[in-house]
Design an enzyme around this catalytic site. Structure first.
Site: not given
Ligand code: GDP
Ligand code: IMO
Ligand code: MG
Length: 427
Positions: A15, A12, A223, A39-40
């Site tokens: 990416k 998270d 991840q 979840g991207h």
């Molecule tokens: P990913 O899994 O690495 O793609 O990241 P996620 O989408 O799960 O989580 C990142 C969260 O931060 C999302 O809700 C994005 O919309 C938000 N986000 C990304 N870059 C920024 C930033 O620079 N500032 C803030 N406040 N939110 C951001």
């Molecule tokens: P993105 O790509 C954050 C965590 C889960 C759990 C562990 C194992 O959005 O960054 P799994 O379902 O893979 O067997 O869970 O890894 N986890 C993540 N945490 N972002 C993710 O993906 C994750 N995918 C798995 O919360 O601790």
């Molecule tokens: Mg994510």
């Protein structure tokens, strides 16, 4: 060249946003591991969209998007994702490719994930319950189903053989599947048929032919490095290779084809699920971070655990990935803090200190030692280059670049595609 973009923390990091920002420079964007546990999130033109299995280059018409062989794909989630993209009028038939060698997540994999977690009780991993672990388990046990199998006349038979084995395990755990499985199976087979309309390909040829033609490929990690099956905080990890090397096995490219390795990290740390987190803040400061950063899981909605930036962990992730450029995310979230802390090393129970990420992190109470920085307390929306940022933020960036011995190419200051501050003016 294949450039790899991956998370350096526990996932998270942002990416999805950065893949979307960089995608116009690439002809191919490819996911190489993970599955719907990811979840991207992408935000642009007032839209917010969360992708789970489809690469984050999908909104850039120029890029071919590939779901690589290292991915575990849930057809039910895939169909839902495609339905969710309908309103954007994308040419998915043309731009989306799925590797025949990608593994298929069956409904029983999801049930097994839940059964295993239940059996672990308080020691549970905190998995996303998307069936990730059990699907990779079957892949390694050489009994899994792959996307290419859906084209075989024996697909139903292969399915039944595997599901029969799964039922034995579910029975062993006393896990009730009779009430849910028939409905899930109906959905599954409908989704498998739906998936057949897409380009199911030998994606290693797609990627290598693109490279031969001089095209650029961006490999999108899911991840984060600290969730890697080998190098993460085992056993509180995911079941795939989340590191740069995973891009080679997850796409079928040679190590010498890897160019830049973009390492993404938040200006602080978060973690969802169980497992060690040395700099975790369990107090009001952590709660402020969670609220300001909207730190709730993109896939499961769970509150993310929050804490200060952890340099020993970050240096470790940089080392195992051979990172060449850093990208710092969510810097705006720290606007509200008077003082910003960075963990520079850990103190061990015997009083000694270390900069290493300890093997037994799960069993050892390490105490983070912090360096403090003055906060910048300034909204960052209108800055576009590093030269313009407040002096306190500039000092924070300088410190990190010196400590990590790498350039930070840009920083992100909001969820939108446009909210990026570059090192130099972008023309
Ligand atoms: P990913 O899994 O690495 O793609 O990241 P996620 O989408 O799960 O989580 C990142 C969260 O931060 C999302 O809700 C994005 O919309 C938000 N986000 C990304 N870059 C920024 C930033 O620079 N500032 C803030 N406040 N939110 C951001
Ligand atoms: P993105 O790509 C954050 C965590 C889960 C759990 C562990 C194992 O959005 O960054 P799994 O379902 O893979 O067997 O869970 O890894 N986890 C993540 N945490 N972002 C993710 O993906 C994750 N995918 C798995 O919360 O601790
Ligand atoms: Mg994510």
């Amino acid at each position: 060249m294949v450039d790899v973009l991956l998370g350096l923390q526990w996932g998270d990091e942002g990416k999805g946003k950065i893949v979307d920002v960089l995608a116009p420079q690439y002809q191919v964007v490819a996911r190489f591991q993970g599955g719907p546990n990811a979840g991207h999130t992408l935000e642009f033109d007032g839209f917010k969209h969360v992708l789970h299995q489809i690469p984050s280059g999908i909104f850039r018409a120029e890029a071919k998007n590939i779901i690589g062989n290292g991915v575990v794909l849930d057809p039910i989630v895939f169909k839902r994702e495609i339905d969710g993209l309908a309103k954007y009028n994308l040419d998915l038939g043309q731009n989306l490719f799925i590797s025949k060698k990608a593994s298929i997540i069956l409904p029983t994999h999801r049930l097994l994930d839940a059964a295993y977690e239940q059996a672990k009780g308080a020691a549970k991993i905190g998995s996303t319950l998307r069936g990730i672990g059990p699907t990779y388990q079957d892949k390694v046990a050489r009994q899994g189903l792959r996307v290419g199998d859906v084209l075989s006349p024996n697909f139903r038979q292969k399915y039944t053989t595997l599901v029969t084995a799964h039922k034995v395990t579910l029975d062993h755990h006393g896990f009730d599947y009779a009430s849910t499985l028939p409905q899930l199976e109906e959905e599954f087979f409908a989704a498998v048929d739906f998936m057949k309309q897409f380009r199911l390909v030998d994606s290693e040829y797609e990627v290598n032919n693109a490279l031969k033609a001089g095209q650029k490929v961006l490999a999108e990690g899911a991840q984060g490095s600290l969730l890697d099956i080998d190098f993460g905080s085992y056993p509180f990890v995911t079941s795939s290779s989340t590191m740069a090397a995973g891009a080679c096995t997850g796409l079928g490219v040679a190590p010498r084809q890897i160019g830049e390795v973009y390492g993404i990290f938040k200006a602080y740390c978060t973690r969802v699920g169980s497992g060690p987190f040395p700099t975790e803040l369990l107090d009001e400061e952590g709660e402020r971070m969670r609220q300001e950063g909207r730190e709730f899981g993109s896939t499961t909605g769970r509150p993310r655990r929050c804490g200060w930036l952890d340099l020993p962990a970050l240096k470790y992730a940089i080392m195992i990935n051979g990172v060449t450029q850093l990208i710092m995310m969510k810097v705006d979230v720290l606007n509200i803090f008077e003082t910003i802390k960075v963990c520079t090393h850990y103190q061990l129970p015997d009083g000694s200190t270390t900069e290493q990420f300890p093997y037994d992190l799960c069993d050892t109470d390490v105490t983070p030692v912090y360096k403090e920085f003055k906060g910048w307390h300034t909204a960052l929306d209108n800055f576009r280059t590093f030269d313009e940022v407040p002096a306190e933020l500039a000092a924070y960036i300088d410190f990190l670049e010196a400590e990590l011995n790498l350039p930070i190419s840009f920083i992100s200051t909001g969820p939108d595609r446009q909210a990026v501050i570059h090192r130099e003016a972008v023309v």
